[in-house]
Design a protein around this motif. Structure first.
Motif, mmCIF file in Angstrom:
data_model
loop_
_atom_site.group_PDB
_atom_site.id
_atom_site.type_symbol
_atom_site.label_atom_id
_atom_site.label_comp_id
_atom_site.label_asym_id
_atom_site.label_seq_id
_atom_site.Cartn_x
_atom_site.Cartn_y
_atom_site.Cartn_z
ATOM 1 N N PRO A 102 -3.715 6.256 -8.260
ATOM 2 C CA PRO A 102 -4.724 5.194 -7.855
ATOM 3 C C PRO A 102 -5.159 4.392 -8.955
ATOM 4 N N GLN A 115 0.823 5.629 -0.846
ATOM 5 C CA GLN A 115 0.147 7.044 -1.328
ATOM 6 C C GLN A 115 0.448 7.543 -2.779
ATOM 7 N N ALA A 116 -0.674 7.900 -3.509
ATOM 8 C CA ALA A 116 -0.340 8.599 -4.674
ATOM 9 C C ALA A 116 0.815 9.361 -4.715
ATOM 10 N N THR A 172 -3.539 0.796 -9.172
ATOM 11 C CA THR A 172 -4.094 -0.303 -8.147
ATOM 12 C C THR A 172 -4.471 -1.665 -9.057
ATOM 13 N N LEU A 181 0.794 -1.181 -0.058
ATOM 14 C CA LEU A 181 -0.073 -0.090 0.068
ATOM 15 C C LEU A 181 0.933 1.358 0.003
ATOM 16 N N THR A 212 -1.607 -1.370 -4.011
ATOM 17 C CA THR A 212 -2.832 -0.488 -3.918
ATOM 18 C C THR A 212 -2.274 0.827 -3.739
ATOM 19 N N VAL A 213 -2.720 1.875 -4.322
ATOM 20 C CA VAL A 213 -2.493 3.196 -4.553
ATOM 21 C C VAL A 213 -3.353 3.994 -3.681
ATOM 22 N N SER A 214 -3.245 4.701 -2.555
ATOM 23 C CA SER A 214 -4.397 5.199 -2.208
ATOM 24 C C SER A 214 -4.280 6.761 -2.540
ATOM 25 N N SER A 215 -5.381 7.496 -2.608
ATOM 26 C CA SER A 215 -5.659 8.906 -3.114
ATOM 27 C C SER A 215 -5.418 9.993 -1.981
#
Length: 116
Positions: A87, A13-14, A90, A11, A113-116
């Motif tokens: 994101p 972050q963007a 992902t 995981l 997984t790339v979170s915004s």
């Protein structure tokens, strides 16, 4: 027995970076072209980056300038350096090996997984 084992997913972050690795065994690695594919939920699997046995590379338009594929024949390993992640990157990422196309053998996949 051929094995391709991916690692390095997770995981992030963007805007962040990840480096995927794929260790191969049971094949004469230097003779094989290697590819990184990804599959997002509800979408078809797509080839995002590939490297030939001679070291030539190609990339999907969506990752050009952000992803870099490389290989270390001494370690029987192919890498995917992913920068400026979005994101939409992902997906489950798979490495694959092939003599003609990049699809004779497959790894089990690693989640990115790339979170915004």
């Amino acid at each position: 027995q051929v094995q391709l084992v991916e690692s390095g997913g997770g995981l992030v972050q963007a805007g962040g970076s990840l480096r995927l690795s794929c260790a191969a065994s049971g094949i004469l690695f230097r003779r094989y072209g290697m590819g990184w594919y990804r599959q997002a939920p509800g979408k078809q699997r797509e080839l995002v980056a590939a490297i030939t046995s001679g070291g030539s590379t190609n990339y999907a338009d969506s990752v050009k300038g952000r992803f870099t594929i490389s290989r270390d024949n001494a370690k029987n390993t192919v890498y995917l350096q992913m920068n400026s992640l979005k994101p939409e990157d992902t997906a489950v990422y798979y490495c694959a090996a092939g003599l003609l196309k990049y699809d004779d053998y497959w790894g089990q996949g690693t989640q990115v997984t790339v979170s915004s």
